[in-house]
Design a protein around this motif. Structure first.
Motif, short mmCIF file in Angstrom:
data_model
loop_
_atom_site.label_atom_id
_atom_site.label_comp_id
_atom_site.label_asym_id
_atom_site.label_seq_id
_atom_site.Cartn_x
_atom_site.Cartn_y
_atom_site.Cartn_z
N GLY A 1 0.74 -1.16 0.14
CA GLY A 1 -0.03 -0.27 0.00
C GLY A 1 0.87 1.06 0.00
O GLY A 1 0.25 2.33 -0.14
N ARG A 2 2.21 1.14 0.21
CA ARG A 2 3.00 2.49 0.35
C ARG A 2 3.79 2.46 -0.76
O ARG A 2 4.25 3.65 -1.24
N THR A 3 4.41 1.58 -1.45
CA THR A 3 5.32 1.52 -2.43
C THR A 3 4.68 2.09 -3.73
O THR A 3 3.62 1.98 -4.27
N ARG A 4 5.65 2.83 -4.55
CA ARG A 4 5.23 3.42 -5.76
C ARG A 4 5.61 2.56 -6.95
O ARG A 4 5.18 2.55 -7.94
N SER A 5 6.79 2.06 -6.78
CA SER A 5 7.50 1.15 -7.99
C SER A 5 7.07 -0.31 -7.78
O SER A 5 7.10 -1.11 -8.90
N GLY A 6 6.85 -0.78 -6.74
CA GLY A 6 6.51 -2.43 -6.34
C GLY A 6 8.11 -3.15 -6.44
O GLY A 6 7.93 -4.38 -6.46
N ASP A 7 9.13 -2.50 -6.48
CA ASP A 7 10.49 -3.16 -6.68
C ASP A 7 10.86 -3.63 -5.37
O ASP A 7 10.97 -2.97 -4.57
N ILE A 8 11.27 -5.13 -5.15
CA ILE A 8 11.19 -5.76 -3.92
C ILE A 8 12.46 -5.44 -3.38
O ILE A 8 12.57 -5.44 -2.27
N ALA A 9 13.50 -4.70 -4.24
CA ALA A 9 14.56 -4.22 -3.63
C ALA A 9 14.30 -3.32 -2.38
O ALA A 9 15.43 -2.96 -1.57
N GLU A 10 13.16 -2.48 -2.49
CA GLU A 10 12.89 -1.50 -1.42
C GLU A 10 12.80 -2.20 -0.40
O GLU A 10 13.01 -1.72 0.88
N MET A 11 12.65 -3.73 0.02
CA MET A 11 12.32 -4.07 1.10
C MET A 11 13.55 -4.86 1.80
O MET A 11 13.97 -5.97 1.59
N ASP A 12 14.56 -3.95 2.16
CA ASP A 12 15.80 -4.48 2.53
C ASP A 12 15.79 -5.57 3.91
O ASP A 12 16.36 -6.49 3.81
N GLU A 13 14.74 -5.30 4.70
CA GLU A 13 14.50 -6.23 5.63
C GLU A 13 14.20 -7.59 5.41
O GLU A 13 14.70 -8.74 6.16
N LEU A 14 13.72 -7.96 4.29
CA LEU A 14 13.52 -9.21 3.88
C LEU A 14 14.43 -9.90 3.20
O LEU A 14 14.86 -11.23 2.77
N GLY A 15 15.18 -8.99 2.21
CA GLY A 15 16.28 -9.45 1.39
C GLY A 15 15.61 -9.97 -0.03
O GLY A 15 14.62 -10.60 -0.21
N GLU A 16 16.51 -10.16 -0.88
CA GLU A 16 15.96 -10.67 -2.32
C GLU A 16 15.78 -12.32 -2.26
O GLU A 16 14.95 -12.78 -3.20
N GLY A 17 16.37 -12.91 -1.50
CA GLY A 17 16.24 -14.19 -1.45
C GLY A 17 15.11 -14.97 -0.52
O GLY A 17 15.06 -16.01 -0.21
N ALA A 18 14.43 -13.91 0.08
CA ALA A 18 13.38 -14.45 1.16
C ALA A 18 12.51 -15.29 0.15
O ALA A 18 11.98 -15.21 -0.84
N ALA A 19 12.02 -16.41 1.13
CA ALA A 19 10.92 -17.33 0.36
C ALA A 19 9.78 -17.04 0.08
O ALA A 19 8.95 -17.65 -0.60
N ILE A 20 9.30 -15.73 0.63
CA ILE A 20 8.00 -15.05 0.35
C ILE A 20 8.14 -14.53 -1.30
O ILE A 20 6.89 -14.59 -1.72
N TRP A 21 9.02 -14.15 -1.68
CA TRP A 21 8.93 -13.46 -2.88
C TRP A 21 8.22 -14.34 -4.03
O TRP A 21 7.69 -13.92 -4.81
N PRO A 22 8.65 -15.50 -4.13
CA PRO A 22 8.35 -16.48 -5.32
C PRO A 22 6.74 -16.49 -5.22
O PRO A 22 6.21 -16.47 -6.25
N LEU A 23 5.92 -16.27 -4.05
CA LEU A 23 4.45 -16.40 -3.95
C LEU A 23 3.92 -14.91 -4.39
O LEU A 23 2.60 -15.21 -4.54
N VAL A 24 4.47 -13.97 -4.29
CA VAL A 24 4.03 -12.67 -4.77
C VAL A 24 4.36 -12.06 -5.83
O VAL A 24 4.13 -10.85 -6.03
N THR A 25 5.48 -12.61 -6.54
CA THR A 25 5.87 -12.11 -8.05
C THR A 25 5.63 -13.23 -9.00
O THR A 25 5.14 -14.13 -8.81
N SER A 26 5.37 -12.49 -10.23
CA SER A 26 5.19 -13.28 -11.25
C SER A 26 6.29 -13.77 -11.94
O SER A 26 7.30 -13.48 -11.75
N THR A 27 6.03 -14.98 -12.90
CA THR A 27 6.92 -15.45 -13.67
C THR A 27 6.41 -15.30 -15.06
O THR A 27 5.45 -14.90 -15.34
N ALA A 28 7.14 -15.55 -16.20
CA ALA A 28 6.75 -15.54 -17.71
C ALA A 28 5.57 -16.63 -17.73
O ALA A 28 4.65 -16.47 -18.60
N ASP A 29 5.53 -17.65 -17.12
CA ASP A 29 4.54 -18.82 -17.22
C ASP A 29 3.21 -18.28 -16.47
O ASP A 29 2.28 -18.46 -17.09
#
Length: 633
Positions: A141-169
């Protein structure tokens, strides 16, 4: 109007705006070469030694050109640094009204649809995952870009990201009900409107692969391409022009289909089929054997357990495809899952049958997943086709040349006699660095070699007061050395794998006397300036493992053509990798440090001079007393 060289000169706008800016002849010459290549729509290959300032050397002419330019970097971290740090400085200094944009792959942007699915499904593995999902929902609700790099506290390798980002498939594209608010779609629109666009190699190559099918979005609109960290391109391109099926893809497909059915208010008519596909993916992983390895597919292709598991997975996919077909009209999500099933059936058939000519057939196993690949033996023809359209192509890195020549790099990407330039580092290596090749080490293939490396490293570490990288060519050697150093060393140890790379580097810098042990990704893209890093110790010359199936296939192909695989491929690749590792040591004009290469082959084998001639011109010694004196100064 000032020329690029004048802009980067002592009286130019950058010198006026950047405290401590030091004009460099190499940087000015490179900027002029890049400007000429863009104007003439030529192909230019540039090696720019550490400290040249190659980023400014290509940004200045790119912004001044008036052309639509795509700049591609090796990693997302470098992409962020270029866009958020370097580009604003140059753009402001030049005062040009160029529109700039940053675009990453879809997996870097929060997906509203996937977030809703994760919130509604309610099947998360742990309390930590639930907490992470809540934090992502609040951030959405806060982000303007949606870039997950903004969330430093979770890190790019966090297990949650594949569930809330899309793939080409699983991306629904324009059919998605939330497409108007899609972060990726907004980023792509900004990319299309930009005069200078910053991407990374993975995204650029994915676009190239799509362009072969008529769907590429980036390439048709650009007039010039600048590819930084270009030494990574040949291997990265091989992955994108190939075909692969992974266990995670199969499991993700099963879970997505079930979630989409739930969301569309279905009565779970496909739960059995989804559970079967997920089970088959796990069974195929077990059939491929224990442990983690990369190997030719032929080693397992005829094993009864593998044949049966692959057949079972194919049948499960076909069954789920048939069940999804009548459900597909119910929602865009189910329609997408149906298409994915249909496409995956075809890809699974391709990667489990005999490989077509010109492809390397191999597999890799991980702790819980697997991948099966068809990788092009050579990407030169495909890459040459991408470069055939009118426009400038500039390839640059600190490590492209071998013995001052670019033949190896150019051949791998299908370039025929490109214009090439080699700019040496402006650093004073003879006074800033010392190159130590220890005496008395055994052959690197001997059983006690890593122990001997640690014994050699200990007095060096004492002299340097820690502040060192130990770079290894294998995880086995790294882990063995870590166990020995935990007993023998009093310095803080930072071991690759114990924490994310960024955290390890942050802790290493803060320690003041730390010793970091790394392999793979720590050989390049790591920038530690100042006294925190004063010594780099390398255990072996970084020849790739001859057991790697992709390398072995290339060796066989070169040999079949009457070539010399060692001279034409293995040696040049090792030289480039060693140059990357060595480049970690001296990062600034005030840095001082000692480079230690432990491998006795450097001086005993005839090919050693190829490595030596490619390294910076440091003072050399074989005596530990010289190392101790260097640090005592």
């Amino acid at each position: 109007m000032l020329s690029p060289a004048e802009i980067l000169g002592a009286k130019g706008p950058l010198a006026q705006r950047i405290p401590g800016f030091a004009p460099r002849v190499q940087q000015q010459e490179m900027a002029e070469a890049v400007a000429h290549a863009i104007e003439a729509k030529e192909t230019l290959v540039v090696e720019a030694g550490t400290g040249t300032g190659k980023t400014f050397a290509y940004l200045v002419p790119a912004l001044l050109s008036g052309e639509k330019v795509i700049v591609s970097t090796g990693t997302r971290n470098l992409q962020d640094q270029l866009f958020h740090k370097d580009l604003p400085i140059v753009r402001e200094a030049l005062g040009v009204p160029a529109e700039v944009a940053l675009l990453k792959g879809r997996g870097n942007y929060l997906c509203h649809h996937r977030l809703d699915l994760a919130l509604s499904e309610g099947r998360l593995r742990s309390r930590d995952m639930v907490d992470a999902l809540v934090r992502v929902r609040e951030w959405s609700g806060r982000t303007r870009s949606g870039d997950i790099a903004e969330m430093d506290e979770l890190g790019e390798g966090a297990a949650i990201w594949p569930l809330v980002t899309s793939t080409a498939d699983n991306c629904l594209g324009a059919d998605c009900g939330q497409f108007t608010d899609c972060f990726l779609a907004k980023a792509r629109r900004r990319a299309q409107e930009a005069d200078l666009l910053v991407v990374n190699h993975h995204l650029l190559l994915a676009d190239m692969a799509l362009r072969e099918e008529g769907f590429g979005e980036l390439l048709p609109g650009a007039n010039a391409f600048i590819l930084d960290e270009a030494h990574q391109l040949p291997e990265t391109a091989s992955a994108f022009f190939g075909i692969a099926v992974t266990g995670n893809q199969l499991i993700g497909l099963a879970r997505d289909a079930l979630a989409e059915d739930l969301k569309s208010a279905g009565e779970l008519p496909i739960r059995d089929e989804c559970d079967r596909l997920e089970r088959c993916a796990r069974d195929l992983r077990l059939a491929l054997g224990e442990g983690q390895r990369r190997a030719p597919w032929r080693q397992v292709a005829e094993r009864p357990a593998v044949v049966a598991a692959a057949q079972e997975a194919a049948e499960a996919l076909a069954e789920l495809t048939a069940r999804l077909e009548p459900l597909a009209p119910r929602s865009r999500g189910l329609e997408n899952c149906f298409r994915r099933c249909r496409d995956t059936v075809e890809r699974l058939h391709l990667v489990t049958e005999a490989a077509p000519e010109g492809y390397i057939h191999w597999f890799e196993t991980f702790t819980r997943s697997f991948s099966i690949h068809l990788t092009p033996l050579d990407v030169a023809d495909q890459f040459r086709q991408q470069m055939a359209r009118p426009g400038a192509w500039i390839f640059t890195s600190a490590t492209l040349a071998v013995g001052g020549r670019f033949d190896h790099f150019a051949a791998r990407l299908g370039m025929e006699e490109p214009t090439s330039r080699c700019y040496d580092s402006p650093f004073d290596f003879p006074s800033q660095g010392l190159f130590f090749v220890p005496r008395g080490l055994p052959d690197p293939s001997s059983e006690g070699y890593t122990t001997a490396v640690v014994e050699t490293a200990l007095p060096v570490l004492q002299a340097s007061s820690g502040r060192a990288f130990l770079l290894f060519t294998s995880y086995r050697a790294l882990n063995e050395a870590a166990e020995l150093l935990r007993v023998r060393s009093d310095f803080p140890l930072f071991i690759q794998g114990d924490a994310p790379r960024a955290h390890l580097l942050e802790q290493f810098r803060a320690s003041g006397n730390g010793v970091l042990l790394g392999t793979g990704s720590f050989w390049e893209g790591v920038d530690v300036r100042g006294e925190a890093l004063s010594c780099v110790i390398i255990d072996k010359l970084p020849f790739a493992s001859p057991g790697d199936p992709v390398l072995q296939a290339r060796i066989d192909a070169l040999r079949a053509r009457g070539g010399n695989p060692f001279v034409e491929h293995q040696l040049p690749q090792a030289v480039i990798t060693l140059k990357q590792g060595v480049g970690r040591l001296i990062r600034d004009v005030t840095d001082r440090g000692v480079l230690v290469v432990c491998d006795p082959r450097l001086l005993k084998k005839s090919y050693g001079h190829t490595f030596l001639n490619s390294l910076p011109p440091m003072a050399r010694t074989r005596d530990i007393e010289m190392v101790q004196a260097f640090f005592a100064e």
